[in-house]
Design a protein around this motif. Structure first.
Motif, PDB file in Angstrom:
ATOM      1  N   LEU D  53       0.850  -1.171   0.000  1.00  0.00           N
ATOM      2  CA  LEU D  53       0.000   0.000   0.000  1.00  0.00           C
ATOM      3  C   LEU D  53       0.888   1.223   0.000  1.00  0.00           C
ATOM      4  N   GLY D  54       0.758   2.008  -1.040  1.00  0.00           N
ATOM      5  CA  GLY D  54       1.548   3.239  -1.084  1.00  0.00           C
ATOM      6  C   GLY D  54       0.771   4.367  -0.435  1.00  0.00           C
ATOM      7  N   VAL D  55       1.470   5.212   0.290  1.00  0.00           N
ATOM      8  CA  VAL D  55       0.829   6.418   0.829  1.00  0.00           C
ATOM      9  C   VAL D  55       1.620   7.601   0.297  1.00  0.00           C
ATOM     10  N   ALA D  56       0.922   8.450  -0.437  1.00  0.00           N
ATOM     11  CA  ALA D  56       1.618   9.597  -1.015  1.00  0.00           C
ATOM     12  C   ALA D  56       0.961  10.869  -0.514  1.00  0.00           C
ATOM     13  N   GLY D  57       1.723  11.907  -0.520  1.00  0.00           N
ATOM     14  CA  GLY D  57       1.166  13.185  -0.095  1.00  0.00           C
ATOM     15  C   GLY D  57       2.281  14.178   0.056  1.00  0.00           C
ATOM     16  N   GLU D  58       1.898  15.437   0.152  1.00  0.00           N
ATOM     17  CA  GLU D  58       2.910  16.467   0.264  1.00  0.00           C
ATOM     18  C   GLU D  58       3.550  16.438   1.636  1.00  0.00           C
ATOM     19  N   SER D  59       4.550  17.207   1.736  1.00  0.00           N
ATOM     20  CA  SER D  59       5.222  17.327   3.024  1.00  0.00           C
ATOM     21  C   SER D  59       4.239  17.871   4.058  1.00  0.00           C
ATOM     22  N   GLY D  60       4.216  17.252   5.194  1.00  0.00           N
ATOM     23  CA  GLY D  60       3.351  17.735   6.267  1.00  0.00           C
ATOM     24  C   GLY D  60       1.939  17.230   6.186  1.00  0.00           C
ATOM     25  N   SER D  61       1.698  16.302   5.272  1.00  0.00           N
ATOM     26  CA  SER D  61       0.326  15.826   5.149  1.00  0.00           C
ATOM     27  C   SER D  61       0.009  14.737   6.167  1.00  0.00           C
ATOM     28  N   GLY D  62       0.988  14.368   6.954  1.00  0.00           N
ATOM     29  CA  GLY D  62       0.694  13.420   8.020  1.00  0.00           C
ATOM     30  C   GLY D  62       1.130  11.999   7.733  1.00  0.00           C
ATOM     31  N   LYS D  63       1.976  11.827   6.756  1.00  0.00           N
ATOM     32  CA  LYS D  63       2.393  10.472   6.386  1.00  0.00           C
ATOM     33  C   LYS D  63       3.186   9.821   7.504  1.00  0.00           C
ATOM     34  N   SER D  64       4.195  10.539   7.966  1.00  0.00           N
ATOM     35  CA  SER D  64       5.025   9.952   9.024  1.00  0.00           C
ATOM     36  C   SER D  64       4.199   9.752  10.287  1.00  0.00           C
ATOM     37  N   ALA D 247      -2.802   5.249  -1.366  1.00  0.00           N
ATOM     38  CA  ALA D 247      -3.644   6.186  -0.632  1.00  0.00           C
ATOM     39  C   ALA D 247      -3.030   7.562  -0.764  1.00  0.00           C
ATOM     40  N   ILE D 248      -3.835   8.528  -1.111  1.00  0.00           N
ATOM     41  CA  ILE D 248      -3.335   9.893  -1.227  1.00  0.00           C
ATOM     42  C   ILE D 248      -3.766  10.645   0.028  1.00  0.00           C
ATOM     43  N   MET D 249      -2.794  11.235   0.692  1.00  0.00           N
ATOM     44  CA  MET D 249      -3.122  11.971   1.914  1.00  0.00           C
ATOM     45  C   MET D 249      -3.047  13.459   1.645  1.00  0.00           C
ATOM     46  N   TYR D 250      -3.975  14.161   2.249  1.00  0.00           N
ATOM     47  CA  TYR D 250      -3.914  15.612   2.197  1.00  0.00           C
ATOM     48  C   TYR D 250      -4.383  16.140   3.541  1.00  0.00           C
ATOM     49  N   ALA D 251      -3.565  16.946   4.141  1.00  0.00           N
ATOM     50  CA  ALA D 251      -3.906  17.563   5.423  1.00  0.00           C
ATOM     51  C   ALA D 251      -4.385  16.535   6.442  1.00  0.00           C
ATOM     52  N   GLY D 252      -3.685  15.431   6.489  1.00  0.00           N
ATOM     53  CA  GLY D 252      -3.988  14.445   7.511  1.00  0.00           C
ATOM     54  C   GLY D 252      -5.123  13.502   7.162  1.00  0.00           C
TER      55      GLY D 252
END
Ligand SMILES: Nc1ncnc2c1ncn2[C@@H]1O[C@H](COP(=O)(O)OP(=O)(O)OP(=O)(O)O)[C@@H](O)[C@H]1O
Ligand SMILES: Nc1ncnc2c1ncn2[C@@H]1O[C@H](COP(=O)(O)OP(=O)(O)OP(=O)(O)O)[C@@H](O)[C@H]1O
Ligand SMILES: [Mg+2]
Ligand SMILES: [Mg+2]
Ligand code: NI
Lengths: 352, 362, 307, 369, 527
Positions: D53-64, D247-252
């Motif tokens: 499962l890939g999780v992508a998103g901009e910096s600060g989107s809550g991935k880590s 999964a695309i993350m945005y703002a958490g």
């Protein structure tokens, strides 16, 4: 994709002489090992590079291949160990590793990290006013203000009022990098050297930056060096690509040709390894299986492999590769490569 | 060591060439020793500087041992001492008419024979004898307490740092800040008063019960410990706070390191994570500080020994200062400096063992 | 180290606020001391009340009197002046030297650095207290000025090291290089780009220097090296010690000065905590109780919404 | 085996036998002086056995944040304030909610079932311990019977599987190159045969060539060992090549979740589309790309409604007040009111949902597929 | 030693007397080179090596016999014939003879670096086994006390003759004294009593010296860990004596001298007698003795202690001066001085005097008392100028002071006043070892010379009275308070101690013969 407009337009071949050129530049760093014995890091070896007005040259290569060192040589931070930096036909004279202010009036460097290259304690205004005062003797509040506004507008930081009195940390990454660029532009340089100017930016913002650089190049006729890891972004922005490996330039030429048909095994490896969204749907296993593992590690620059520096990792390595550095082979159309696979052409040319 | 047939030297990212290259084991070992060698060089230079300083100090400063003696004698006897006496005493303590270079050569020659001159106050007892008599006590007291304070402070610091923000931390840390702010000799005086005078648990002065036979017998050692307990306790009391605070901060920082996170992720027991991952690394800067602190600590023994009348080198220096025993002052200072340098060198060697990266301190 | 977070952030923590208030109080005391002691009757630190020799605290003498019938409170107030004078002067000297040595070493690097660094390392490994003692001993009869000077002169090395390390790291940051590329001269780079980033460290160093100065003065006074004409907390303790105040249970004589030293030092340490936390955000800890509260609140709302 | 997994993934089944992890409503907040920062908000997804499962998103989107919460490694000020992470052991043992599990139960799971690869291997390896000791540490913690020598031998074997000669076990981390360290980290993660490996940007610090090499090894090992992977990166183009689902993350929040192909061919969320179009192609014809205008939101002050609406070209009335839910349709989930059947004002043409290029007439229009 | 130091000795505590030495540092140095220019020598070396004579402070500080049984000067006062006591032996059994005495007395003459006792004779010559002569250059009736100096001890020639005294530390001392060295440890010295001491048998078999600090000694006394110690104990009456009046003895024996304010007559303003008088008249002596908690010990203006020198002091000059601001102001006016803004002004020159004192004596507070007194009564602001011991003596010797707090005194009237001899005066800036106040007066020189050349007691008394008058009139120094030998005794183990009211000798360790006499009188206490 349906759009047909070509991406950043590339003016056709430039007949004029280069604005800034590195001629057979070598840079060795003397480092002292713990025992005090001196050793030499051969960071850049015999690099030759021309930057022309209104053209973008991309420098790609893996980490530690000497890209930054070359950029700093060009920016005048380091004195070359051998070879010359030529600005508008005149060799640059260095005094103890420093060049005079005049040089920096023509050549400006943009750093990788937009936050790091802005002093967090100075407002945007200060950053822009300093070069104006230093290089153009601009005095007077009104005049300064006008010039600052101009600069900010040029990098599309408008409305200006919203930005001019901000501290760097109050800006987003992209905005910061714009300020950095505006600051470099304030000097009105002829050459802009970008050392991975977008790699620290958010993915979504990178393109804006590339587009801005592209605009500057077309509008102001700046000569641009674009250093990157990301060969796809290089393709997006530049006209020519130069590939570096372990301190040496291994291949160069017009971007499409280099990417579509790499001549040096390292370039091929690089292109194949780079992710390509367009390729995305292809069979994953095949994509990754293509890379046999155990390709080895990049070589030490203190004790580089003899001969071609790539030979320990090269699937096509021949005996000659292990002993003799390959000559530069001209492949036509401005393309060249440094590989024994193409040695016949060199020899042919040299024989002629 | 490991095999020498390591893969071909390879280069990684990062501007530090030493990190980027990957030398064979032999070279690595050489580097390790190289670090020590360089430190050795530094300490040699420092020692040389100390020796020169020690030579120059009394010569640049006003004061002359011979007149000091005479004045002191006059004070004691209430009699006038004839000028010839002064002249004769001058002759004993070196010829002041020699030029500086000659004096220096003579001084070096003396040093080479471990001849630190003759004590003025205790003429004709050699300074070296007195120093050697006092040194073991200081080394014993300072050595043990420094290590004890370090261990205690570091240990508590790890706990406070690991539980940063907990109640323990929020009490312990400011409290320690306060405790380590109390002037040392003041604490010592109070301790002496309470435990020595009022409660009478500990002796008031001295290094051991002089009625006992010296040597490695139980009563003697017990007495040494009994006499040393209070000075030691006060040193530890006021020194451990510094370590605690430093260690706490380092631990707080280290705990956020990825390798500690990974250690937790590995499911290691908490103790193991704290000890082998967090504390082990957090300790390194403390350890550099430890080496650095030794100089201060040996100097600081002066106050302890004064309060507790402990027969160490600090007291010797104190006395020699009061009585203007210049040769003794010089001798003590030189020995203290050299001892400090040696201690530092030892600490550095230990550091090499502790930190495989042999980071040169910035 | 962001500008906005600096000012406000520094004052946020209770540690810094408490620390600064305590230091401020004592500085005020030191400044107003002469005025206080001269304008309030019975508060002359040098007056001898022969009817009150070594008496415990009373209505007449709030903190009691010394063996000499001197008012301890008055002496403590006057002592603040002496101690803080030495503390501040030695900190000024020490900090200036530290900057003078550390800044060029860190900024220019190379040979300059080698020499300056050797110098500061030398002073670090030297046992400074004996050295100070010896020099002070040679100086014979020392005013507070001289004592502060000596303390400052021998107490800069640790700070120089910090400054050097920080100057080095700041000088290597891209923005310094960037400004150099713009053609900024060295002095501007040093003082406008590098130095402002060190203010936190310098402030911390200065405060440590003040503590160090106060403590060192007390220690020297205890060993008998002081200016007897001046009153400082150190000379107070020494006088008490000389008169066996500890043994004789005259705690009101030696407790106030010792406590004052401890208070000032604690205050400075607390402020330094704040500076540390500012410089190293990792040190900013969240109180467990806050975490717990957040979690509890979350659980409550979760339960609430479930219902 | 691979095909099996692929087909599972495509069927979008949610049976617990084939699922490793059920994450429901996971919310993580950072406690700060001011308002808490909600770095993960109401994250819900299912991870299938053996899938990537890939999780992508901009910096600060809550991935880590998500990654550390999944493994319950977060430390204050991060606090998991809601949700559950139910783990289904391979051996059919009872499912366990990681959010509420006791530290002891958790410790038993760690590394044997659940392991992690961190972004920077230099930082993730203890600089003062030999590599082998760090392996042995993990191995012997979970297998008390293992002798020290055996553990070291096993460490050498593991290193060999990632192409590092076994005798390197005696090296300290700083004696290895960056790539080697990263591979060693991966070998370490696999030491106890976990069912799930989470990877937080494991290759950002290395070159593309090395990246490919490392990922090839991960894929190969997964083929033989069958562990599932949650792979976090900001490089969507890489995920498109690598992941089964993304999964695309945005703002958490997860704003879109689907197979790689779905996301590439048919990104439904305007943000996904923008993200996809932020990567210039390597071979396809070049067009002018614009990325996504504006800047990622400040999570301390998240925008009301759909967090993406300030940057969204396709926003319409209500986007700034209504928070769209993640709605699954045929295994492809998206949280956008354009795709909420009830909300949709009038079916917007696909092209109109393109990125903000439309708002900037001076730019060449953005690419649509 | 601590709590346990009392036990543990094999011989039993009762047989031992323990002295807690507070001024010898924490360790003792094994150095019985008793003639060397060392300031610190092995403790109580005076119990091993004895002088020829002793000074009796119970009786006008006159010189009394010790190893010398008797002596006589020739009429010129330049030859002294000494008759030694018979039957004195060294601890190695050898008899003590004139050879040893002559050897000992000639040591400082032949080797000036060992001339530490300030000897004034030129040589000593043997007459017979028990008789020798000492030759002086000038009439020296008054200088007899040098033979009572423990820095001029009698050493065995047969041991010392072939030693290099520049390096020899005399590890096994052999002397005529009542003790031999038992065991030397840096932290405890044990002396063993001789059974063949010429003076009789001592009641104790061992005498121990342990190093301690002033504070610790007090606690040790209270606990009975030590039998004797010395040093002032402010409020000792309450804090020590009152706790066990029978056994806890805190004794003050006047040593005849006083702590005085020394004026520097070598430079203005104290070269003017009016200024000296004015300041001397306004010294708040009783405030100092009050804070010292020794009320009534203010010193009279002569510098001679009224108890010790009861027969010598001019009764009219015996009383300490009261503060008399009016008289002092008149004095200033007489001298043409005015006080302006805290400074002394005359002829357009203004002076702000400072008072030098020794910091190590913690004298700052007393200086403050004086300063306050001067400010209150005269309006003069005197600055405190404390120095550590070393700096204090430097400043004193160089004359770099205005006023200094210094001890005055000596053995006998001559001893007290001899330092005022104008011969000793050197210019300010040059080091003076005596008469640092640089005061000179022809009449004083004459009196002092006369004292040296007579041994007629009546004449000496007369000269003494003249000198007293002169000193009170001219105020070269102004005594502040009496100096004492402070002795603390815990009499639980040993009884028979002298008391200040009734003593023939002072139980002060360091005053060799006196201590020996004290010890001989002691007996083990009951229970
Ligand atoms: N000042 C220096 N002293 C010694 N060695 C140096 C110095 N600067 C760079 N090097 C070495 O030169 C080599 C080339 O470094 P350079 O920074 O130019 O690489 P790069 O291609 O920019 O790498 P990256 O992609 O990581 O930025 C490296 O091996 C580096 O360690
Ligand atoms: N300690 C913290 N205190 C407060 N907020 C935090 C903290 N750590 C992270 N955050 C916030 O949480 C959000 C998510 O952070 P996270 O590190 O998970 O992002 P990420 O997606 O991993 O970014 P990146 O790609 O940069 O690694 C960010 O907005 C960040 O500002
Ligand atoms: Mg670079
Ligand atoms: Mg992250
Ligand atoms: Ni498979």
């Amino acid at each position: 994709m349906t759009a047909t407009t070509p991406a950043p337009s590339a003016p056709v071949a430039a007949p004029e002489p280069p604005v800034l050129a590195a001629v057979d530049v070598t840079k060795h760093f003397a480092v002292r090992s713990a025992v005090g014995a001196r050793s030499v890091v051969r960071a850049v070896e015999g690099a030759t590079l021309d930057l022309h007005r209104g053209r973008v040259v991309a420098l790609v290569g893996e980490s530690g291949s000497g890209k930054t060192t070359l950029a700093r040589l060009l920016a005048g931070f380091y004195a070359p160990t051998s070879g010359e930096i030529v600005l508008e036909g005149a060799p640059v004279r260095q005094r103890r590793g420093r060049v005079e202010r005049g040089y920096h009036k023509d050549v400006q460097l943009i750093f990788q990290d937009p936050f790091g290259s802005l002093n967090p304690l100075h407002r945007v205004r200060h950053n822009l006013e300093r070069p104006l005062k230093l290089h153009h003797g601009v005095r007077g509040k009104a005049e300064l203000d006008r010039r600052v506004r101009e600069l900010l507008e040029r990098v599309a930081l408008s409305p200006v009022e919203q930005f001019v009195d901000k501290f760097p940390h109050e800006l987003s990454g992209g905005q910061r990098q714009r300020v950095v660029i505006a600051r470099a532009l304030a000097v009105e340089p002829k050459v802009l050297l970008g050392d991975e100017p977008i790699s620290m930016l958010d993915v979504s913002i990178r393109l804006e930056m590339l587009n801005l650089l592209d605009r500057l190049r077309t509008e102001d006729g700046l000569a641009l060096l674009y250093i990157t890891h990301d060969i796809a972004s290089a393709r997006y922005l530049c006209d020519d690509i130069v590939v570096m490996y372990a301190g040496e330039m291994v291949e160069g030429g017009p971007k499409e040709q280099v990417i579509a048909d790499p001549q040096h095994p390292y370039t091929r490896l690089l292109v194949e390894s780079s992710p390509d969204p367009g390729r995305g749907a292809r069979d994953r296993e095949a994509l990754f299986d293509a890379d046999a593992d155990g390709l080895g590690e990049p070589p030490s620059l203190i004790d580089p492999p003899p001969g071609c520096r790539f030979h320990p990792r090269c699937p096509f390595a021949m005996d000659v590769c292990r002993t003799q550095a390959p000559p530069r082979a001209d492949l036509g159309d401005g393309r060249w490569a440094r590989c024994w696979l193409h040695a016949d052409r060199t020899t042919a040319q040299e024989n002629e | 060591m490991t095999t020498t047939e390591a893969p071909a030297p390879a280069s990684g990212p990062g501007p530090a060439p030493s990190a980027a290259t990957d030398p064979p084991a032999a070279v690595r070992a050489v580097r390790r020793w190289g670090f020590l060698l360089r430190r050795l060089g530094f300490y040699a230079a420092a020692a040389a500087a100390a020796i020169v300083l020690n030579f120059l100090l009394p010569r640049l400063m006003p004061g002359d041992p011979s007149s000091a003696i005479v004045e002191e004698l006059q004070r004691v006897s209430g009699q006038q001492v004839p000028p010839e006496t002064l002249e004769s005493i001058r002759a004993i303590f070196g010829d002041p008419d020699q030029n500086l270079a000659e004096q220096f050569v003579g001084y070096l020659g003396q040093l080479a024979r471990f001849d630190l001159g003759v004590s003025v106050v205790n003429f004709p007892v050699p300074v070296s004898e007195l120093v050697l008599q006092a040194l073991p006590w200081t080394l014993l007291l300072v050595g043990t307490t420094t290590v004890l304070a370090f261990v205690l402070g570091t240990g508590l610091g790890v706990i406070a740092g690991w539980k940063a923000g907990s109640r323990l931390d929020s009490i312990l840390t400011p409290l320690t800040a306060f405790l380590s702010s109390v002037p040392y000799f003041w604490v010592a005086l109070l301790a002496l008063w309470v435990f020595g005078f009022v409660l009478g648990w500990f002796p008031l002065s001295g290094g051991y019960d002089a009625n006992l036979a010296e040597g490695f017998n139980l009563p003697f050692l017990a007495s040494v410990m009994h006499y040393g307990a209070l000075p030691a306790a006060t040193i530890v009391f006021s020194a451990f706070g510094g370590w605690l605070l430093g260690m706490r901060n380092m631990t707080v920082t280290t705990v956020r390191e990825d390798y500690v996170l990974l250690a937790q992720a590995k499911g290691l027991s908490r103790g193991r994570v704290i000890l082998r991952y967090a504390a082990r690394n957090a300790m390194l800067p403390s350890f550099t500080g430890f080496a650095m602190a030794l100089g201060g600590v040996i100097g600081g023994a002066l106050l302890t020994e004064t309060v507790f009348s402990y027969p160490g080198i600090g007291y010797l220096l104190f006395e020699s200062l009061n009585k203007r025993d210049y040769p003794m002052m010089q001798g003590v200072f030189l020995i203290v400096t050299l001892a400090t340098l040696l201690a530092n060198l030892l600490a550095d060697s230990l550091y090499v063992v502790l930190d495989p990266r042999i980071r040169e301190q910035g | 180290m962001r500008p906005s977070s600096r000012g406000s952030g520094l004052l946020k923590g209770w540690k810094v606020r408490v620390g600064l208030s305590v230091i401020g109080f004592f500085v005020l005391l030191a400044l107003l001391g002469p005025w206080l002691t001269s304008s309030i009757p019975g508060l002359d630190p040098r007056a001898n009340d022969l009817t009150a020799i070594g008496l415990p605290p009373s209505a007449d003498h709030w903190l009691g009197t010394t063996q000499f019938g001197q008012d301890v409170l008055a002496q403590t107030i006057e002592g603040a002046r002496g101690s803080l004078f030495v503390g501040f002067l030695s900190a000024v000297i020490g900090t200036s030297l530290a900057i003078l040595v550390g800044l060029p070493a860190g900024y220019f690097g190379g040979r300059t650095d080698s020499w300056l660094n050797f110098l500061s390392n030398l002073f670090i490994v030297m046992p400074v207290l004996p050295l100070i003692l010896i020099v002070a001993g040679y100086m014979q009869g020392t005013g507070l000025w001289v004592i502060a000077l000596i303390i400052g002169f021998f107490g800069w090395s640790g700070g120089a090291r910090t400054i050097r390390a920080q100057a080095m790291s700041v000088s290597n940051r891209d923005f310094v290089l960037a400004m150099r590329t713009l053609g900024e001269p060295h002095h501007r780079l040093l003082f406008h780009e590098v130095l402002p980033h060190l203010t936190g460290w310098i402030a911390a160093m200065f405060l440590s220097g003040v503590i160090g100065g106060v403590m060192a003065e007390a220690g020297l006074a205890f060993l008998g090296i002081s200016d007897s004409g001046a009153i400082s907390w150190g000379t107070m303790i020494q006088a008490a010690q000389q008169q066996s105040a500890v043994l004789r249970g005259m705690w009101w004589w030696f407790v106030p000065p010792g406590l004052c030293i401890a208070l000032v030092a604690t205050a400075a340490t607390l402020v330094n905590f704040g500076v540390d936390e500012l410089a190293n955000p990792k040190l900013r800890t969240v109180r467990r109780s806050v975490v717990r509260r957040t979690r509890d609140r979350a659980n409550e709302t979760a339960v609430g919404s479930d219902a | 085996m691979v095909t099996q997994i692929m087909s599972d993934a495509e069927q979008g089944t949610t049976d617990t036998v084939s699922d490793v992890l059920h994450v429901t409503g996971l919310t993580v907040e950072y406690v700060t002086d001011g308002d808490p920062v909600r770095a993960c908000a109401d994250v819900t997804f299912t991870l299938r056995r053996g899938e990537i499962l890939g999780v992508a998103g901009e910096s600060g989107s809550g991935k880590s944040t998500l990654i550390t919460a999944l493994t319950r490694l977060q430390r204050p000020p991060a606090v998991t304030t809601a949700g559950s992470i139910v783990f289904h052991p391979r051996d059919g043992g009872p499912a366990i909610d990681l959010v509420t599990a006791s530290p002891r139960a958790l410790r038993a799971l760690r590394w044997t079932s659940l392991s992690i690869v961190l972004q920077s291997a230099m930082d993730a390896l203890n600089p003062v311990m030999r590599l082998g000791a760090q392996f042995a540490d993990a191995l012997r913690t979970h297998d008390r019977t293992l002798s020290k020598d055996a553990a070291w031998a096993r460490a050498a074997e593991l290193l060999a599987t990632v192409g590092i000669s076994g005798d390197r076990a005696r090296s300290y981390p700083h004696e290895l190159s960056g790539g080697m360290r990263q591979r060693a980290s991966i070998a370490l993660a696999l030491a106890c045969g976990p069912e799930l490996v989470v990877m937080d940007e494991p290759t950002t610090a290395v070159d593309v060539v090395m990246q490919r090499q490392i990922l090839a090894q991960v894929l190969r090992l997964r083929r033989t060992l069958g562990f599932a992977v949650v792979f976090v990166t900001h490089d969507l183009s890489l995920l498109l090549e690598l992941a089964d689902r993304i999964a695309i993350m945005y703002a958490g929040r997860i704003v879109e979740l689907g197979t790689a192909r779905e996301l590439y061919d048919d990104p439904r969320h305007p943000y996904t589309r923008g993200l996809r179009d932020s990567f210039p192609p390597l071979h396809a014809p070049l067009t002018r790309l614009t990325g996504i205008p504006g800047t990622p939101p400040d999570l301390r002050r998240p925008p009301s409604g759909c967090p993406f609406h300030p940057r969204c070209a396709a926003r319409f009335e209500g986007c700034d007040t209504h928070l769209p839910e993640l709605i699954t349709k045929g295994g492809h989930a998206v949280a956008c009111r354009l795709h909420e059947p009830t909300e949709r004002p009038d079916p917007a043409p696909d092209s109109a949902s393109g990125p903000a290029s439309d708002t900037r007439p001076d730019r060449t229009e953005g690419g649509a597929s | 030693g601590g709590s346990s130091s009392g036990d543990g000795t094999a011989g039993g505590r009762d047989d031992t007397m323990i002295y807690g030495k507070t001024d010898g540092g924490t360790t003792f140095v094994h150095n019985y080179n008793v003639v060397g220019p060392a300031i610190d020598k092995a403790p109580n070396m005076e119990l091993v090596y004895e002088p020829l004579m002793r000074i009796d402070y119970s009786n006008g500080a006159v010189v009394e016999p010790w190893l010398a049984e008797s002596w006589e000067f020739d009429d010129a006062g330049t030859t002294l014939t000494v008759h030694l006591r018979d039957g004195v032996t060294f601890s190695d059994g050898e008899p003590f003879t004139a050879d040893d005495a002559v050897f000992s007395l000639n040591l400082p003459i032949e080797q000036p670096e060992f001339s530490i006792a300030g000897v004034t004779y030129e040589k000593a010559d043997k007459v017979d086994d028990l008789t020798f002569t000492v030759t002086f250059a000038e009439p020296s009736f008054a200088t007899l006390k040098q033979f009572a100096n423990i820095l001029l001890p009698m050493v065995p020639e047969h041991v010392w003759a072939d030693q290099d005294l520049n390096t020899w530390t005399n590890p096994e001392p052999i002397g005529t004294g009542p003790f031999t060295l038992g065991e030397f440890k840096p932290q405890q010295v044990t002396l063993a009593a001789r059974d063949d001491y010429w003076g009789g048998e001592l009641p104790m078999s061992t005498y121990k010296i342990i190093p301690t600090s002033a504070d610790a000694a007090k606690a040790q006394l209270l606990r009975g860990d030590i039998d004797i110690a010395q040093g002032s104990w402010a409020n000792g009456e309450q804090e020590y004596t009152a706790k066990d009046p029978e056994h806890n003895l805190y004794q003050l024996y006047p040593n005849g001298g006083a702590m005085s304010a020394m004026f520097n007559a070598g430079r203005p303003p104290f070269d003017d007698v009016h200024v000296r008088r004015a300041l001397a008249m306004t010294m708040d002596r009783s405030a100092i003795t009050t804070t010292l908690q020794r009320p009534g010990t203010e010193a009279g203006p002569t510098g001679l202690n009224a108890t010790v020198y009861a027969d010598w002091v001019d009764p009219e000059l015996a009383e300490p001066w009261p503060i008399d601001a009016e008289a002092a102001k008149a004095e200033l006016a007489d001298g043409g001085w005015t006080v302006e803004d805290g400074a002394l002004v005359k002829d357009g020159e203004s002076y702000r005097p400072s008072i030098l004192f020794n910091n190590d004596w913690d004298w700052g507070s007393y200086a403050d008392i004086l300063i306050n007194g001067w400010r209150d009564s005269l309006g003069i602001e005197v600055k405190p100028a404390g120095q550590p011991t070393a700096g204090f003596y430097d400043a004193m010797n160089l004359g770099d002071f205005d006023l200094a707090a210094a001890s005055t005194g000596g053995a006998g009237v001559y001893g007290v006043y001899s330092f005022l001899d104008g011969d000793f005066v050197v210019p300010v800036g040059e080091s003076a070892t005596l008469n640092q106040g640089r005061w000179s007066n022809p009449e004083a020189d004459e009196i002092i010379a006369a004292m040296e050349s007579t041994d007629d007691e009546a004449e000496l008394k007369e000269l003494g009275l003249r000198m007293q008058e002169l000193v009170v009139d001219e105020v070269p120094f102004s005594p502040l308070y009496d100096n004492f030998y402070f002795v603390e005794i815990n009499a639980k183990r040993w009884s028979g101690w002298p008391t200040p009211d009734n003593f023939d000798h002072i139980p002060f360790v360091g005053m060799g013969p006196d201590l020996i006499l004290t010890m001989l009188d002691l007996e083990p206490a009951e229970g």
